[in-house]
Design an enzyme around this catalytic site. Structure first.
Site, PDB file in Angstrom:
ATOM      1  N   CYS A  59       0.816  -1.223   0.000  1.00  0.00           N
ATOM      2  CA  CYS A  59       0.000   0.000   0.000  1.00  0.00           C
ATOM      3  C   CYS A  59       0.849   1.272   0.000  1.00  0.00           C
ATOM      4  O   CYS A  59       0.331   2.374  -0.190  1.00  0.00           O
ATOM      5  CB  CYS A  59      -0.951  -0.007   1.190  1.00  0.00           C
ATOM      6  SG  CYS A  59      -1.863  -1.538   1.345  1.00  0.00           S
ATOM      7  N   ASN A 116     -10.257  -0.030   0.792  1.00  0.00           N
ATOM      8  CA  ASN A 116      -8.790   0.005   0.776  1.00  0.00           C
ATOM      9  C   ASN A 116      -8.319  -0.596  -0.550  1.00  0.00           C
ATOM     10  O   ASN A 116      -8.511  -1.787  -0.796  1.00  0.00           O
ATOM     11  CB  ASN A 116      -8.286  -0.813   1.976  1.00  0.00           C
ATOM     12  CG  ASN A 116      -6.774  -0.898   2.046  1.00  0.00           C
ATOM     13  OD1 ASN A 116      -6.084  -0.664   1.063  1.00  0.00           O
ATOM     14  ND2 ASN A 116      -6.262  -1.262   3.206  1.00  0.00           N
ATOM     15  N   HIS A 125      -2.862   6.827   3.274  1.00  0.00           N
ATOM     16  CA  HIS A 125      -3.370   5.580   2.680  1.00  0.00           C
ATOM     17  C   HIS A 125      -4.737   5.287   3.301  1.00  0.00           C
ATOM     18  O   HIS A 125      -4.924   5.396   4.513  1.00  0.00           O
ATOM     19  CB  HIS A 125      -2.379   4.445   2.969  1.00  0.00           C
ATOM     20  CG  HIS A 125      -2.936   3.092   2.694  1.00  0.00           C
ATOM     21  ND1 HIS A 125      -3.643   2.805   1.551  1.00  0.00           N
ATOM     22  CD2 HIS A 125      -2.915   1.938   3.427  1.00  0.00           C
ATOM     23  CE1 HIS A 125      -4.020   1.537   1.576  1.00  0.00           C
ATOM     24  NE2 HIS A 125      -3.602   0.997   2.707  1.00  0.00           N
TER      25      HIS A 125
END
Ligand code: UT7
Length: 328
Positions: free
Chosen positions: A113, A282, A252
C-alpha cells in the site's frame, strides 16, 4: 534533499462493480453498522469478468498521459506498483505497455500500500538520470486475492487504479522531502503465503486457502498509526515544513480510524485530510492516487498547495512524500 519533479498528468480508474455492506451482510457474518463504525467503509468497487489489474492500469494511464498533453510515445519509463499482478511472469508492465503501445523500459514494484509513494520517489530519481517523462501507476484487483469467507479482509479491500506522469520542473522543486522504510520483522502480519518459492502453489495450498490474503488486523492497525505518524513527521522535518503549512494530508485509505488517529497526532483536522475510503475501500497502491486525484479534479487541491502523502502496508513498508502541487 529535494527533487525537481512534478506530477504533470494524472488519471484514475474504478471498475463499475459495487459491493455494498448490505451485499456483504448476505455473504458473511457481519453488519453494515460494524463495518461503518470499525472501518468507515460503505462500499467498494470490484472488477468483473474480463477486467484485470492491467486493464485498470491502462485506463488510468491513458487519462494521465492525455492530461499531461502527451502521447504514449513521449513516455520514457513506466513503473507499475501492485500486489495483484496480472500473472507471476511476466511483470504487469509488459501487458500495460503492450496495450498502450509503449516500448520503453518498464518494471513492477511491490511495496504494497506504500507502492505509489515509493514509485513517486523512484520515478523522480529517474528524472534526475535524464528521463523526460516517467509514468507511474498504482493498480490493484484485491478482490482476486481476498478470501470471500474471511470477514476481516473481505469487508475492507477494493479494486482500482491511479496513474501519474512525472516530469522535471524548472522553477521549483516539486518533491520537497520523502521517507521510505520497511520493517521485515512484521512480514507475517499481512501476507499471501502460497505461490512463491517458499511455498509453491499446489492443490494443498489451495485446499488450505493459502493463496488468499491473510491479515492480523489489530496488530497492523497499531503499527500503522505509529509508522504513518513517524514517517510523515520525519518527512516534514526534512523539508523544514510545519504541519500547519500543509494544505492536504493524503493518508493511505486503510481504515477511517487509522486515518483519524494518525491525523490527530500529526495535527491535521478532517477538513485538511483527503478521504474516499467510504466509497472505494482500501485499494492498496491505488489508494493515495485515487484520493489525491479526485480532490485535484474537483478543485480542492490547487496549484501551490503543499500535499503530504503517507502510505503503509505489507512488509511492513511505509512511505511519505511532501509535494508542491502544480510546481513548474
Ligand atoms: O492496507 C494494508 C494495511 N491494512 C490495514 O491497515 C488494516 C488494519 N486493521 C483494521 O483495519 C482493523 O483491525 C479491522 C477492520 C481489520 C478489524 O477491526 P478491529 O476493530 O481491529 O476488530 P478486531 O479484530 O479487534 O475484532 C473485534 C471483534 C472480534 O469479535 P470478538 O472477538 O470481540 O467477539 C472480531 O471477531 O469484531 C469481530 N469482527 C467482525 N465482526 C463483524 C472482525 N471482523 C468483523 C466483521 N464483522 N467484518
Amino acid at each position: 534533499m529535494t527533487a525537481a519533479a512534478a506530477i504533470v498528468g494524472w488519471g484514475t480508474a474504478l471498475p463499475d462493480g459495487r459491493v455494498t455492506n448490505a451485499d456483504l451482510e448476505a455473504r458473511v457474518d457481519t453488519s453494515d453498522e460494524w463495518i461503518v463504525e470499525r472501518t468507515g467503509i460503505r462500499e467498494r468497487r470490484v472488477v468483473g469478468p474480463g477486467e484485470t489489474t492491467a486493464s485498470l492500469a491502462v485506463e488510468a494511464a491513458t487519462h494521465a498521459i492525455k492530461r499531461a498533453g502527451l502521447t504514449p510515445s513521449d513516455i520514457d519509463l513506466m513503473i507499475v506498483a501492485t500486489v495483484t499482478p496480472e500473472q507471476p511472469i511476466p511483470h504487469t508492465g509488459a501487458f500495460v505497455g503492450e496495450t498502450l503501445g509503449l516500448r520503453c523500459g518498464s518494471f513492477d514494484m511491490n511495496a504494497a500500500c506504500a507502492g505509489f509513494v515509493y514509485e513517486l520517489v523512484v520515478g523522480a530519481s529517474m528524472l534526475q538520470m535524464g528521463y523526460d517523462h516517467v509514468l507511474i501507476i498504482g493498480a490493484e484487483t484485491l478482490s482476486r486475492i481476498i478470501d470471500p469467507e474471511d470477514r476481516t479482509t473481505t469487508v475492507i479491500f477494493g479494486d482500482g487504479a491511479g496513474a501519474a506522469v512525472l516530469a522535471p520542473t524548472r522553477e521549483t522543486p516539486g518533491l520537497l522531502a520523502w521517507d521510505l522504510g520497511c520493517d521485515g520483522s512484521a512480514a507475517a502480519l499481512l501476507e499471501v503465503r502460497a505461490g512463491g518459492s517458499r511455498l509453491p502453489a499446489s492443490a494443498a495450498t489451495v485446499e488450505g486457502r493459502e493463496h488468499y490474503l491473510k491479515m492480523a488486523g489489530q496488530e497492523v492497525f497499531r503499527r500503522a498509526v505509529r509508522v504513518v505518524v513517524d514517517s510523515a513527521s520525519s518527512t516534514l522535518a526534512r523539508a523544514g515544513v510545519d504541519a500547519s503549512e500543509v494544505a492536504w494530508f493524503v493518508p493511505h485509505q486503510a481504515n477511517q480510524r487509522i486515518i483519524d488517529a494518525a491525523g490527530n497526532r500529526l495535527g491535521f483536522e478532517s477538513e485538511r485530510t483527503l478521504v474516499n475510503i467510504d466509497r472505494v475501500g482500501n485499494t492498496s497502491s491505488a489508494s493515495i492516487p485515487l484520493a489525491l486525484f479526485e480532490a485535484v479534479d474537483d478543485g480542492r487541491v490547487r496549484d501551490g498547495d503543499l500535499v503530504l502523502c503517507s502510505g503503509f502496508g505489507a512488509g511492513m513498508t511505509w512511505a511519505s512524500a511532501l509535494l508542491r502541487w502544480g510546481a513548474r
